[in-house]
Design an enzyme around this catalytic site. Structure first.
Site, PDB file in Angstrom:
ATOM      1  N   CYS A  90       6.088   0.027   7.393  1.00 36.34           N
ATOM      2  CA  CYS A  90       5.708   1.199   6.599  1.00 36.34           C
ATOM      3  C   CYS A  90       6.880   1.622   5.740  1.00 36.34           C
ATOM      4  CB  CYS A  90       5.298   2.341   7.537  1.00 36.34           C
ATOM      5  SG  CYS A  90       4.744   3.821   6.667  1.00 36.34           S
ATOM      6  N   LEU A  91       6.615   1.907   4.473  1.00 38.67           N
ATOM      7  CA  LEU A  91       7.680   2.336   3.566  1.00 38.67           C
ATOM      8  C   LEU A  91       8.328   3.634   4.047  1.00 38.67           C
ATOM      9  CD1 LEU A  91       5.911   1.566   0.163  1.00 38.67           C
ATOM     10  CD2 LEU A  91       7.633   0.174   1.352  1.00 38.67           C
ATOM     11  N   HIS A 120      -2.451   7.562   6.844  1.00 37.56           N
ATOM     12  CA  HIS A 120      -1.493   8.462   6.184  1.00 37.56           C
ATOM     13  C   HIS A 120      -2.199   9.712   5.659  1.00 37.56           C
ATOM     14  CE1 HIS A 120       2.318   6.311   6.154  1.00 37.56           C
ATOM     15  NE2 HIS A 120       1.741   5.213   5.703  1.00 37.56           N
ATOM     16  N   GLY A 134       0.829  -1.196   0.000  1.00 41.72           N
ATOM     17  CA  GLY A 134       0.000   0.000   0.000  1.00 41.72           C
ATOM     18  C   GLY A 134       0.865   1.248   0.000  1.00 41.72           C
ATOM     19  N   HIS A 159      -4.251   1.460   8.008  1.00 39.02           N
ATOM     20  CA  HIS A 159      -2.871   1.959   7.967  1.00 39.02           C
ATOM     21  C   HIS A 159      -2.717   3.002   6.854  1.00 39.02           C
ATOM     22  CE1 HIS A 159       1.675   1.316   8.083  1.00 39.02           C
ATOM     23  NE2 HIS A 159       1.484   2.009   6.966  1.00 39.02           N
ATOM     24  N   GLU A 160      -3.183   2.640   5.657  1.00 37.42           N
ATOM     25  CA  GLU A 160      -2.995   3.555   4.515  1.00 37.42           C
ATOM     26  C   GLU A 160      -3.799   4.842   4.682  1.00 37.42           C
ATOM     27  OE1 GLU A 160      -0.628   3.195   2.545  1.00 37.42           O
ATOM     28  OE2 GLU A 160      -0.207   1.148   3.204  1.00 37.42           O
ATOM     29  N   GLN A 208       2.925  10.092   1.010  1.00 36.65           N
ATOM     30  CA  GLN A 208       4.237   9.452   1.109  1.00 36.65           C
ATOM     31  C   GLN A 208       5.147   9.810  -0.061  1.00 36.65           C
ATOM     32  OE1 GLN A 208       2.436   5.376   2.013  1.00 36.65           O
ATOM     33  NE2 GLN A 208       4.321   5.295   3.201  1.00 36.65           N
TER      34      GLN A 208
END
Ligand code: ZN
Length: 179
Positions: free
Chosen positions: A104-105, A150, A49, A146-147, A54
């Site tokens: 997380c990226l 953001h 995701g 989670h996404e 981000q």
């Protein structure tokens, strides 16, 4: 196509609530370029995701793609590549939250155990601006939360109840994977 740089924790854009994407701009060339860049970046990172903030785009757009059966999260319900514009989460059942080790990226190399509601509905616009609704449970419900966090300037570490359940990847695999 373009792989974009993923911002890391500490960058202020990750902490700024994103604006709704203008509905009349969906399906424009700019929008399609954004989606393609997000897809390329997601694939380049082998992620599941990615949210627009981000890559320093402060709008409520996220992409999610989960291969069925994949990885360390166990046996997974797959979710084909999908664009989520201006998503809204409704918790359908908050009585039985469950936890997963999230990564997380934007926080590379670290995992943390986060407990979240496991039955939700998501109302969103797709990449053509069509209103859609999906019910999700289990891991997929966690990924959505989670996404979409953001998009509100939140990171998973904000939701960790027990900081002892925060680990680097190698230590996670050595000491916590069987948890
Ligand atoms: Zn993330």
């Amino acid at each position: 196509m373009a792989v974009r740089q993923v911002l890391r924790m500490g960058h202020p854009t990750l902490r700024t609530p994103a604006a709704p994407y203008p509905v009349d701009q969906i399906a424009t060339r700019n929008f399609r370029t954004l989606v393609q860049d997000m897809r390329d970046t997601l694939h380049d990172c082998s992620g599941i995701g990615l949210a627009a903030p981000q890559i320093d785009v402060p709008f409520q757009v996220a992409v999610i793609e989960i291969e069925a059966g994949r990885t360390r999260y166990g046996e997974l319900q797959g979710s084909p590549f999908q664009v989520y514009v201006n998503p809204v989460i409704t918790v359908l059942d908050g009585q039985d939250p469950a936890g997963y080790w999230e990564g997380c990226l934007s926080i590379p190399g670290i995992r943390g155990y986060v407990t979240r509601p496991q039955h939700i509905r998501v109302d969103y616009l797709d990449e053509n601006g069509k209103a859609r609704s999906i019910d999700a449970s289990g891991f997929l419900a966690t990924v959505f939360q989670h996404e979409f966090d953001h998009l509100e300037g939140r990171l998973f570490i904000d939701r960790i109840d027990d900081t002892k359940l925060l680990a680097f990847d190698a230590e996670f695999e050595a000491f916590h994977l069987a948890r």
